[in-house]
Motif scaffolding. Structure first.
Motif: not given
Lengths: 126, 126
Positions: B41-48
């Motif tokens: 999981a990612f904080l921003e710019l990538m998903s999910p």
């Protein structure tokens, strides 16, 4: 023969506590390396930046410097920003051979240690 | 008894190659954990993002999830942003116990592995 310095290169952050693992890492390496210098440098938000760190090591007698990007992933900061800064450092310090390593997250032994940490977290959280 | 999932939580970046070490880490952990889920999981710019990853693991039968921040330093992202997102995940998934670990860069074994990597870089660069 001159010294061979290591520069631990990190992103930098507003919170000064962010740098604590980098400082522990530098202390650990200094203990292991005797009189061979180990310095920190940051891309942004913290100082010194890489040119200042390289200049400092050159002034300390280094004729070789290895920059180790302390990043897990290699995105724009490591693939684009860092090579540009290193090129400037080479131009500013023609007597210093500057080598740049692959980011630490690409190393299998580092990933193995992170995996071990993850498993220990599940053990204690069950 | 339900499953206990691990979520490797990273910052995210524009360059998809940035996520490669995270994917290798997840693969390594999946091999070690059998049928216990491991997700990214990612904080921003990538998903999910984290809420999507937690919902996915809950749907996969997890009643416990351990989030491991795959960051070296603990700055605003880990100390401020992550707890807020985790609180939302807890509200959205009352049947799942969500534990959040300290960032991997705080672990001594991880730092030891990084230090070993740095020393090997100097050896090959000399």
């Amino acid at each position: 023969m001159g010294k061979h310095g290591i520069i631990l290169f990190g992103h930098g952050a507003r919170d000064p506590r962010w740098a604590e693992p980098f400082e522990r890492l530098a202390s650990r390496l200094r203990t292991m390396r005797g009189d061979q210098p180990v310095a920190l440098a940051f891309l942004e938000l913290m100082s010194p930046d890489l040119p200042a760190a390289v200049a400092s090591l050159a002034g300390d007698g280094c004729d070789a410097v290895t920059v180790v990007p302390v990043f897990f992933g290699q995105g724009g900061h490591v693939r684009r920003d860092l090579p540009e800064v290193i090129e400037k450092c080479r131009e500013a310090n023609p007597g210093v051979v500057i080598h740049c390593a692959t980011a630490v997250g690409e190393d299998e032994a580092v990933l193995e240690a992170v995996a071990g940490y993850c498993l220990r977290q599940v053990g204690t959280a069950s």
